[in-house]
Scaffold this motif. Structure first.
Motif, PDB file in Angstrom:
ATOM      1  N   ASP A   1       0.616  -0.873  -0.133  1.00 22.91           N
ATOM      2  CA  ASP A   1       0.139  -0.157   0.053  1.00 22.91           C
ATOM      3  C   ASP A   1       0.666   1.076   0.137  1.00 22.91           C
ATOM      4  OD1 ASP A   1      -1.895   2.116   0.656  1.00 22.91           O
ATOM      5  OD2 ASP A   1      -2.946   1.167   2.367  1.00 22.91           O
ATOM      6  N   LYS A   2       1.174   1.666  -1.375  1.00 22.17           N
ATOM      7  CA  LYS A   2       1.719   2.924  -1.135  1.00 22.17           C
ATOM      8  C   LYS A   2       1.882   3.740  -0.612  1.00 22.17           C
ATOM      9  CE  LYS A   2       5.270   4.934  -4.716  1.00 22.17           C
ATOM     10  NZ  LYS A   2       5.613   4.928  -5.823  1.00 22.17           N
ATOM     11  N   ALA A   3       0.544   4.106  -0.528  1.00 19.55           N
ATOM     12  CA  ALA A   3      -0.038   5.516  -0.118  1.00 19.55           C
ATOM     13  C   ALA A   3      -0.412   5.323   1.065  1.00 19.55           C
ATOM     14  CB  ALA A   3      -1.617   6.256  -0.655  1.00 19.55           C
ATOM     15  N   GLN A   4      -1.133   4.816   1.770  1.00 21.92           N
ATOM     16  CA  GLN A   4      -0.183   4.630   3.253  1.00 21.92           C
ATOM     17  C   GLN A   4       1.238   4.324   3.901  1.00 21.92           C
ATOM     18  OE1 GLN A   4      -2.121   0.692   5.250  1.00 21.92           O
ATOM     19  NE2 GLN A   4      -1.327   1.515   7.200  1.00 21.92           N
ATOM     20  N   ALA A   5       1.735   3.269   3.016  1.00 22.40           N
ATOM     21  CA  ALA A   5       3.454   3.733   3.145  1.00 22.40           C
ATOM     22  C   ALA A   5       3.782   5.121   2.824  1.00 22.40           C
ATOM     23  CB  ALA A   5       3.918   3.129   2.506  1.00 22.40           C
ATOM     24  N   THR A   6       4.340   6.209   2.143  1.00 17.99           N
ATOM     25  CA  THR A   6       4.470   7.368   2.610  1.00 17.99           C
ATOM     26  C   THR A   6       4.242   8.291   3.246  1.00 17.99           C
ATOM     27  OG1 THR A   6       4.286   6.700  -0.047  1.00 17.99           O
ATOM     28  CG2 THR A   6       4.404   9.247   0.642  1.00 17.99           C
ATOM     29  N   THR A   7       2.837   7.906   3.544  1.00 15.16           N
ATOM     30  CA  THR A   7       2.194   8.569   4.476  1.00 15.16           C
ATOM     31  C   THR A   7       2.866   8.179   6.522  1.00 15.16           C
ATOM     32  OG1 THR A   7       0.117   7.075   5.670  1.00 15.16           O
ATOM     33  CG2 THR A   7      -0.574   9.546   3.813  1.00 15.16           C
ATOM     34  N   ALA A   8       2.640   6.971   6.171  1.00 16.53           N
ATOM     35  CA  ALA A   8       4.165   6.756   7.789  1.00 16.53           C
ATOM     36  C   ALA A   8       4.830   6.677   7.733  1.00 16.53           C
ATOM     37  CB  ALA A   8       3.482   4.856   7.604  1.00 16.53           C
ATOM     38  N   LEU A   9       6.113   7.434   6.476  1.00 21.46           N
ATOM     39  CA  LEU A   9       6.838   7.559   5.816  1.00 21.46           C
ATOM     40  C   LEU A   9       7.123   8.895   6.551  1.00 21.46           C
ATOM     41  CD1 LEU A   9       9.911   7.059   5.553  1.00 21.46           C
ATOM     42  CD2 LEU A   9       9.307   7.485   3.543  1.00 21.46           C
ATOM     43  N   SER A  10       5.833   9.763   6.651  1.00 29.11           N
ATOM     44  CA  SER A  10       6.366  11.188   7.294  1.00 29.11           C
ATOM     45  C   SER A  10       6.390  11.505   8.552  1.00 29.11           C
ATOM     46  CB  SER A  10       5.316  11.500   5.900  1.00 29.11           C
ATOM     47  OG  SER A  10       3.797  11.314   6.099  1.00 29.11           O
ATOM     48  N   ALA A  11       5.284  10.931   8.880  1.00 28.53           N
ATOM     49  CA  ALA A  11       5.300  10.171  10.354  1.00 28.53           C
ATOM     50  C   ALA A  11       6.596   9.755  11.231  1.00 28.53           C
ATOM     51  CB  ALA A  11       4.156   9.698  10.510  1.00 28.53           C
ATOM     52  N   ALA A  12       7.156   8.551  10.379  1.00 23.91           N
ATOM     53  CA  ALA A  12       8.564   8.173  10.731  1.00 23.91           C
ATOM     54  C   ALA A  12       9.412   8.966  10.960  1.00 23.91           C
ATOM     55  CB  ALA A  12       8.486   6.853  10.252  1.00 23.91           C
ATOM     56  N   ALA A  13       9.783  10.115  10.132  1.00 24.86           N
ATOM     57  CA  ALA A  13      10.583  10.503   9.641  1.00 24.86           C
ATOM     58  C   ALA A  13      10.855  12.351  10.436  1.00 24.86           C
ATOM     59  CB  ALA A  13      11.122  11.267   8.180  1.00 24.86           C
ATOM     60  N   SER A  14       9.392  11.919  11.315  1.00 23.04           N
ATOM     61  CA  SER A  14       9.172  13.156  11.750  1.00 23.04           C
ATOM     62  C   SER A  14      10.165  12.904  13.343  1.00 23.04           C
ATOM     63  CB  SER A  14       7.775  13.280  11.893  1.00 23.04           C
ATOM     64  OG  SER A  14       7.674  14.647  12.669  1.00 23.04           O
ATOM     65  N   VAL A  15       9.443  11.273  13.147  1.00 23.50           N
ATOM     66  CA  VAL A  15       9.875  10.772  14.983  1.00 23.50           C
ATOM     67  C   VAL A  15      11.290  10.454  15.282  1.00 23.50           C
ATOM     68  CG1 VAL A  15       9.605   8.836  16.076  1.00 23.50           C
ATOM     69  CG2 VAL A  15       7.928   9.920  15.002  1.00 23.50           C
ATOM     70  N   LEU A  16      11.829   9.847  14.048  1.00 23.39           N
ATOM     71  CA  LEU A  16      13.139   9.892  13.585  1.00 23.39           C
ATOM     72  C   LEU A  16      13.675  11.199  14.348  1.00 23.39           C
ATOM     73  CD1 LEU A  16      13.186   6.735  10.804  1.00 23.39           C
ATOM     74  CD2 LEU A  16      14.437   6.949  12.814  1.00 23.39           C
ATOM     75  N   ALA A  17      13.608  11.984  13.003  1.00 22.16           N
ATOM     76  CA  ALA A  17      13.910  12.878  13.531  1.00 22.16           C
ATOM     77  C   ALA A  17      14.668  14.045  14.967  1.00 22.16           C
ATOM     78  CB  ALA A  17      13.812  14.162  12.510  1.00 22.16           C
ATOM     79  N   LYS A  18      13.405  13.820  15.517  1.00 24.67           N
ATOM     80  CA  LYS A  18      13.350  14.079  16.695  1.00 24.67           C
ATOM     81  C   LYS A  18      14.078  13.546  17.948  1.00 24.67           C
ATOM     82  CE  LYS A  18       8.834  15.682  16.585  1.00 24.67           C
ATOM     83  NZ  LYS A  18       6.459  16.065  17.074  1.00 24.67           N
ATOM     84  N   ALA A  19      13.703  11.790  17.885  1.00 25.06           N
ATOM     85  CA  ALA A  19      14.999  11.063  18.507  1.00 25.06           C
ATOM     86  C   ALA A  19      16.674  11.126  18.376  1.00 25.06           C
ATOM     87  CB  ALA A  19      14.535  10.121  18.281  1.00 25.06           C
ATOM     88  N   ALA A  20      16.757  11.885  17.069  1.00 30.06           N
ATOM     89  CA  ALA A  20      17.698  12.694  16.581  1.00 30.06           C
ATOM     90  C   ALA A  20      18.298  13.760  17.109  1.00 30.06           C
ATOM     91  CB  ALA A  20      18.240  12.374  14.938  1.00 30.06           C
ATOM     92  N   GLY A  21      17.431  14.800  17.867  1.00 31.14           N
ATOM     93  CA  GLY A  21      17.886  15.940  17.868  1.00 31.14           C
ATOM     94  C   GLY A  21      17.831  15.927  18.900  1.00 31.14           C
ATOM     95  N   LYS A  22      17.301  14.971  19.905  1.00 33.54           N
ATOM     96  CA  LYS A  22      17.662  14.615  21.334  1.00 33.54           C
ATOM     97  C   LYS A  22      18.470  14.359  21.586  1.00 33.54           C
ATOM     98  CE  LYS A  22      12.440  16.590  22.002  1.00 33.54           C
ATOM     99  NZ  LYS A  22      12.491  17.267  23.344  1.00 33.54           N
ATOM    100  N   GLY A  23      18.741  13.519  20.903  1.00 37.21           N
ATOM    101  CA  GLY A  23      20.052  12.122  21.452  1.00 37.21           C
ATOM    102  C   GLY A  23      19.735  11.060  21.629  1.00 37.21           C
ATOM    103  N   ALA A  24      18.722  10.233  21.282  1.00 37.99           N
ATOM    104  CA  ALA A  24      18.400   9.509  21.712  1.00 37.99           C
ATOM    105  C   ALA A  24      18.211   8.660  20.242  1.00 37.99           C
ATOM    106  CB  ALA A  24      16.814   9.304  22.020  1.00 37.99           C
ATOM    107  N   LEU A  25      18.687   8.933  19.686  1.00 40.05           N
ATOM    108  CA  LEU A  25      19.216   8.467  18.214  1.00 40.05           C
ATOM    109  C   LEU A  25      20.569   8.582  17.611  1.00 40.05           C
ATOM    110  CD1 LEU A  25      17.708   5.628  17.402  1.00 40.05           C
ATOM    111  CD2 LEU A  25      17.399   7.167  15.745  1.00 40.05           C
ATOM    112  N   HIS A  26      21.263   8.325  16.518  1.00 38.85           N
ATOM    113  CA  HIS A  26      22.634   9.644  16.419  1.00 38.85           C
ATOM    114  C   HIS A  26      21.884   9.720  15.197  1.00 38.85           C
ATOM    115  CE1 HIS A  26      25.818  10.191  13.525  1.00 38.85           C
ATOM    116  NE2 HIS A  26      26.873  10.083  15.475  1.00 38.85           N
TER     117      HIS A  26
END
Length: 89
Positions: A43-68
């Motif tokens: 499901d490409k449409a659902q995957a794309t929307t989930a990816l944008s949410a995941a990218a935001s979560v990943l960026a926040k975690a990286a910004g806080k130092g929880a993830l490189h």
């Protein structure tokens, strides 16, 4: 256990940070699972929307130092490559 006042404070801070980092990493894992499930269902449409949410979560975690930050970028890149491979398959 620490004996000095400053060492006790540092220990408390490290415990708080560990809890915060664990929560951030759990959010990252759940977001990635959601993207991978959409990719699995092709499901490409659902995957794309989930990816944008995941990218935001990943960026926040990286910004806080929880993830490189490079690990976060690598995960976003690999997930987006997997999404782009859906229509080719």
């Amino acid at each position: 256990m620490a004996n000095h006042k400053s060492a006790i404070k540092r220990h408390k801070q490290s415990l708080q940070r560990a809890v915060r980092n664990r929560a951030a990493r759990t959010r990252v894992k759940n977001a990635i699972k959601e993207v991978r499930a959409a990719i699995q269902n092709k499901d490409k449409a659902q995957a794309t929307t989930a990816l944008s949410a995941a990218a935001s979560v990943l960026a926040k975690a990286a910004g806080k130092g929880a993830l490189h930050w490079k690990k976060a970028a690598r995960k976003v890149s690999r997930l987006s490559r997997a999404i782009n491979g859906i229509e080719a398959a």
